[in-house]
Design an enzyme around this catalytic site. Structure first.
Site, PDB file in Angstrom:
ATOM      1  N   ASP A 119       1.175  -1.262  -0.103  1.00  0.00           N
ATOM      2  CA  ASP A 119       0.071   0.244   0.123  1.00  0.00           C
ATOM      3  C   ASP A 119       0.624   1.073  -0.113  1.00  0.00           C
ATOM      4  O   ASP A 119       1.928   1.662   0.675  1.00  0.00           O
ATOM      5  CB  ASP A 119      -0.963  -0.027   1.096  1.00  0.00           C
ATOM      6  CG  ASP A 119      -2.078   0.356   0.997  1.00  0.00           C
ATOM      7  OD1 ASP A 119      -1.955   1.800   0.916  1.00  0.00           O
ATOM      8  OD2 ASP A 119      -3.364   0.079   0.926  1.00  0.00           O
ATOM      9  N   THR A 123      -4.430   6.812   0.090  1.00  0.00           N
ATOM     10  CA  THR A 123      -6.029   6.452   1.473  1.00  0.00           C
ATOM     11  C   THR A 123      -6.299   5.371   2.425  1.00  0.00           C
ATOM     12  O   THR A 123      -6.948   5.275   3.088  1.00  0.00           O
ATOM     13  CB  THR A 123      -7.375   5.770   0.266  1.00  0.00           C
ATOM     14  OG1 THR A 123      -7.244   5.350  -0.619  1.00  0.00           O
ATOM     15  CG2 THR A 123      -7.578   7.408  -0.720  1.00  0.00           C
ATOM     16  N   LEU A 149       7.227  -4.582  -9.267  1.00  0.00           N
ATOM     17  CA  LEU A 149       7.580  -5.598  -7.552  1.00  0.00           C
ATOM     18  C   LEU A 149       8.246  -6.882  -8.007  1.00  0.00           C
ATOM     19  O   LEU A 149       7.847  -7.671  -8.524  1.00  0.00           O
ATOM     20  CB  LEU A 149       5.798  -5.510  -6.904  1.00  0.00           C
ATOM     21  CG  LEU A 149       5.948  -6.364  -5.612  1.00  0.00           C
ATOM     22  CD1 LEU A 149       6.902  -4.905  -4.426  1.00  0.00           C
ATOM     23  CD2 LEU A 149       5.008  -6.502  -4.332  1.00  0.00           C
ATOM     24  N   LEU A 159      -6.314  -4.909  -5.080  1.00  0.00           N
ATOM     25  CA  LEU A 159      -7.365  -3.633  -5.070  1.00  0.00           C
ATOM     26  C   LEU A 159      -7.295  -2.245  -4.634  1.00  0.00           C
ATOM     27  O   LEU A 159      -7.395  -1.503  -4.708  1.00  0.00           O
ATOM     28  CB  LEU A 159      -7.821  -4.382  -3.276  1.00  0.00           C
ATOM     29  CG  LEU A 159      -8.372  -5.369  -3.564  1.00  0.00           C
ATOM     30  CD1 LEU A 159      -8.193  -6.599  -4.063  1.00  0.00           C
ATOM     31  CD2 LEU A 159      -9.722  -5.223  -2.169  1.00  0.00           C
ATOM     32  N   ALA A 200      -9.869  -6.680  -8.990  1.00  0.00           N
ATOM     33  CA  ALA A 200     -10.982  -5.748  -8.263  1.00  0.00           C
ATOM     34  C   ALA A 200     -11.655  -4.366  -8.440  1.00  0.00           C
ATOM     35  O   ALA A 200     -11.046  -3.596  -9.135  1.00  0.00           O
ATOM     36  CB  ALA A 200     -11.012  -5.359  -5.913  1.00  0.00           C
ATOM     37  N   TYR A 231     -11.629   7.134 -13.395  1.00  0.00           N
ATOM     38  CA  TYR A 231     -11.752   6.231 -12.563  1.00  0.00           C
ATOM     39  C   TYR A 231     -12.565   4.711 -13.370  1.00  0.00           C
ATOM     40  O   TYR A 231     -11.785   3.672 -13.173  1.00  0.00           O
ATOM     41  CB  TYR A 231     -12.497   6.157 -11.020  1.00  0.00           C
ATOM     42  CG  TYR A 231     -12.806   4.781 -10.308  1.00  0.00           C
ATOM     43  CD1 TYR A 231     -11.540   4.759  -9.674  1.00  0.00           C
ATOM     44  CD2 TYR A 231     -13.664   5.027  -9.597  1.00  0.00           C
ATOM     45  CE1 TYR A 231     -11.836   2.912  -8.878  1.00  0.00           C
ATOM     46  CE2 TYR A 231     -14.244   3.378  -9.926  1.00  0.00           C
ATOM     47  CZ  TYR A 231     -13.148   3.087  -8.497  1.00  0.00           C
ATOM     48  OH  TYR A 231     -13.682   2.007  -7.889  1.00  0.00           O
ATOM     49  N   GLN A 248      -4.051 -14.392 -23.750  1.00  0.00           N
ATOM     50  CA  GLN A 248      -2.360 -14.650 -24.265  1.00  0.00           C
ATOM     51  C   GLN A 248      -2.083 -15.499 -24.249  1.00  0.00           C
ATOM     52  O   GLN A 248      -1.394 -16.250 -25.221  1.00  0.00           O
ATOM     53  CB  GLN A 248      -1.649 -13.371 -23.784  1.00  0.00           C
ATOM     54  CG  GLN A 248      -0.535 -13.025 -24.389  1.00  0.00           C
ATOM     55  CD  GLN A 248       0.241 -12.009 -23.700  1.00  0.00           C
ATOM     56  OE1 GLN A 248       0.456 -12.275 -22.105  1.00  0.00           O
ATOM     57  NE2 GLN A 248       0.989 -11.469 -24.208  1.00  0.00           N
TER      58      GLN A 248
END
Length: 385
Positions: A119, A123, A149, A159, A200, A231, A248
């Site tokens: 995170d 938010t 990452l 999410l 999500a 969004y 793919q």
């Protein structure tokens, strides 16, 4: 003339006055010295207090760290189910410090899995998951999914994204990048490590719907340039990328029933056999192969498992004159060359998979993009009328 008694009296008074003056002077000196000593002591004490205060400022954060460590050792965690290594999954939750993400983290942790929360705290809040900090199955990484990452996981719950209108409209470009580049990075991670990814999405992909209620196959009615588009369209693109990644991976094709057998060997074994044959006195044919026989269907299933692919195995019509069995006899190679294959099948396949992944990455990073040729102006002779 004064009488003798009077002179003695005057002399006595003078001596007493002198003594009194000397005592007063001495007291004044002592008071002055004492004042200086008290002043010096006060300055020294103030200096010591300042030093002590400075030391306290430095030490206090260290004390805080020690308290945190002590708390982590003594912290009582919610009850966690025990799972064996075989059943315990390594799960990544992006946006795991948010409202939904933190509740999902609680569920996964209490189920006994190893959970990594990623995170950037735009938010999300650290306090939402701080009750797990220090647990051996939990890791919290302050990271933005817009950056790649590199970790090993079995499942990814993606999410990460601001969800409420004030938050996602605060920085529209950042929202778009999180939902597009961030999703692309997570899909790339899932593909590299063979993990399953769950995206999500949002009901915002339906926009202002003209169909009610909305089913999953409804395409939506979205304004692509409105204030909510960063969004809405970001999530729509994220869904498109997930679908593209899924498609793919084409099916693994097997000709016929897959019951025909083959025996594969790793290239280093073959090379060692060729060198041994070249430097021997043998001038007749020698089988250089692997006598470990498997069906084509077994090979397809093994490759699918090693790659971590979700592709289906597609059966095509049997190829003409396709041999049904093949297995080399290598007794001659063992006897005359002292050679036999040593690389196990699964090890060789893993090496081959690693090689081809590197090749694909190289091709993706070094694509040749031809430059447009400059326009050639034809020179001609001036026409005279």
């Amino acid at each position: 003339m004064l009488s003798q008694p009077l002179l003695r009296l005057a002399s006595t008074v003078s001596r007493r006055r002198m003594k009194l003056l000397l005592v007063i002077a001495l007291l004044t000196y002592v008071a002055s010295v004492w004042g200086n000593l008290v002043n010096m002591r006060s300055i020294q004490e103030n200096g010591e207090l300042r030093i002590e205060s400075r030391i306290e400022e430095i030490i206090e954060p260290l004390r805080e760290k020690i308290r945190d460590l002590e708390k982590s050792f003594t912290q009582k965690y919610p009850p966690v189910k025990f799972l064996s290594e075989k059943d315990r999954k390594r799960i990544l939750v992006t946006g795991g410090a948010g409202f939904v993400g933190s509740h999902l983290t609680d569920k996964l942790m209490m189920d006994g899995h190893k959970v990594t929360v990623v995170d950037n705290f735009f938010t999300g809040r650290k306090r939402n998951v701080e009750h797990w900090i220090g647990h051996e199955n939990f890791e919290l990484i302050n990271h933005d999914v817009v950056e790649p990452l590199y970790i090993e996981v079995d499942q990814i719950y993606h999410l990460a994204s601001p969800a409420s209108p004030p938050n996602y409209m605060y920085n529209p470009i950042k929202t778009l990048k999180t939902n597009t580049i961030g999703t692309l990075n997570m899909l790339g991670l899932a593909k590299r490590v063979g993990a399953r990814l769950l995206l999500a999405s949002t009901s915002e992909v339906y926009g202002d719907p003209e169909v009610h209620p909305q089913t999953e196959d409804y395409w939506g009615h979205v304004n692509p340039i409105g204030p909510r588009a960063c969004y809405d369209e970001g999530k729509r693109v994220a869904e498109t990328m997930c679908y593209a990644y899924m498609k793919q991976e084409g099916p693994l094709t097997v000709y016929g029933s897959g019951s025909q057998t083959r025996a594969f060997q790793y290239v280093s074994d073959l090379v060692n056999g060729l060198v041994a044959l070249m430097n021997s006195n043998v001038s007749s044919p020698v089988n250089l192969g692997n006598p470990e026989e498997h069906t084509i269907l077994e090979f397809a299933q093994l490759i699918k498992n090693l790659v971590g692919s979700g592709s289906e195995i597609q059966f095509l019509s049997e190829a003409q004159d396709d041999p049904q069995k093949r297995k080399p006899d290598i007794k001659k190679a063992k006897l005359m060359l002292g050679w036999e294959p040593v690389v196990p099948l699964e090890e060789g396949l893993n090496k081959a998979i690693h090689y081809f992944r590197k090749e694909l990455e190289y091709q993706a990073n070094n694509q040749y993009i031809p430059k447009p040729k400059p326009t050639r102006i034809k020179k001609g002779r001036t026409r005279h009328n």
